[in-house]
Write a protein that holds these residues in place. Sequence first.
Motif, PDB file in Angstrom:
ATOM      1  N   ARG A   1     -80.176 -45.533 -11.493  1.00  0.00           N
ATOM      2  CA  ARG A   1     -79.039 -45.928 -10.655  1.00  0.00           C
ATOM      3  C   ARG A   1     -79.457 -47.112  -9.793  1.00  0.00           C
ATOM      4  O   ARG A   1     -80.424 -47.024  -9.034  1.00  0.00           O
TER       5      ARG A   1
ATOM      6  N   SER B   1     -71.865 -47.167  -0.941  1.00  0.00           N
ATOM      7  CA  SER B   1     -73.089 -47.197  -1.744  1.00  0.00           C
ATOM      8  C   SER B   1     -73.170 -48.423  -2.642  1.00  0.00           C
ATOM      9  O   SER B   1     -74.250 -48.946  -2.911  1.00  0.00           O
ATOM     10  N   ASN B   2     -72.020 -48.917  -3.111  1.00  0.00           N
ATOM     11  CA  ASN B   2     -72.027 -50.022  -4.070  1.00  0.00           C
ATOM     12  C   ASN B   2     -72.134 -51.392  -3.413  1.00  0.00           C
ATOM     13  O   ASN B   2     -72.087 -52.414  -4.107  1.00  0.00           O
TER      14      ASN B   2
ATOM     15  N   VAL C   1     -76.158 -41.155  -3.209  1.00  0.00           N
ATOM     16  CA  VAL C   1     -75.046 -40.591  -2.441  1.00  0.00           C
ATOM     17  C   VAL C   1     -75.311 -39.109  -2.200  1.00  0.00           C
ATOM     18  O   VAL C   1     -75.436 -38.331  -3.146  1.00  0.00           O
TER      19      VAL C   1
ATOM     20  N   THR D   1     -71.473 -40.747   1.755  1.00  0.00           N
ATOM     21  CA  THR D   1     -70.373 -40.805   0.797  1.00  0.00           C
ATOM     22  C   THR D   1     -70.533 -42.017  -0.117  1.00  0.00           C
ATOM     23  O   THR D   1     -71.381 -42.883   0.113  1.00  0.00           O
ATOM     24  N   ASP D   2     -69.670 -42.084  -1.123  1.00  0.00           N
ATOM     25  CA  ASP D   2     -69.762 -43.147  -2.119  1.00  0.00           C
ATOM     26  C   ASP D   2     -69.132 -44.454  -1.652  1.00  0.00           C
ATOM     27  O   ASP D   2     -69.324 -45.494  -2.271  1.00  0.00           O
TER      28      ASP D   2
ATOM     29  N   ASP E   1     -73.231 -36.335  -3.779  1.00  0.00           N
ATOM     30  CA  ASP E   1     -73.420 -36.101  -5.218  1.00  0.00           C
ATOM     31  C   ASP E   1     -74.551 -35.121  -5.521  1.00  0.00           C
ATOM     32  O   ASP E   1     -74.638 -34.611  -6.632  1.00  0.00           O
TER      33      ASP E   1
END
Length: 227
Positions: free
Chosen positions: A26, A66-67, A31, A62-63, A34
């Motif tokens: 990843r 993250s990106n 996260v 949280t997501d 998850d």
Amino acid sequence: MSLQDYEKALRMGKKEYQSRLSSGKRPTLEVLDDILPVKGSYGEVSLGLVQIPVDQIVGTKTDSRSNAFARNFMPILKENTEYARKWANLYNIHVEEGIRDPIKAYEYMNKFYIVEGNKRVSILKYFKVTSIPGHVTRIVPKPTEELENKIYHEFIKFYDLSKINYIYFSEEGRFAELQEVVGKGPEETWTEDECMEMRSLDTKFKMEYQDKEEDEEATSTVGDAFL
């Protein structure tokens, strides 16, 4: 200089992103939501304001954010985005005044996941600081017979006595051994002076280890140049 530093941080982020992607890992932040165990199998404990070791901050709660980062918390969004401008502005604040506001995070298995303050973490990691103040909530899984779980519960007991969170072991019994090595009883708490001395020893060890790694990397690079 702030936008130039963002571009430098962006290059670091892209390099980390591509490296992990090519390895089948990843590439963005881990996260916490998850990986949490099922509800009812863990509790939450407020630790209050603590110093969070930067190298143990691995992701977000949280997501949603993250990106925006590679796994090393360096940014991966383009220079012309609003995010980049906010990062650069916060960079300037840190240079001029220092970032003082604590972040907010969860701790799980002695790793930290950010709730508020992702850009602050990114910038302070960029500056290679060793710790960040933060309000921390600990996720405590119920005891099981799994090795990782048993070690973590040993760590919790050690933390309650010492408030040290930057030392961790991969084998059972090591925290009790450390307690004995420093001359403490099994239930004896640490003094502030003892904690400061341990921090000093740990910092010295990590600096020497890092210097050795950098020397080996430089030697390897020089060797590659002659191939």
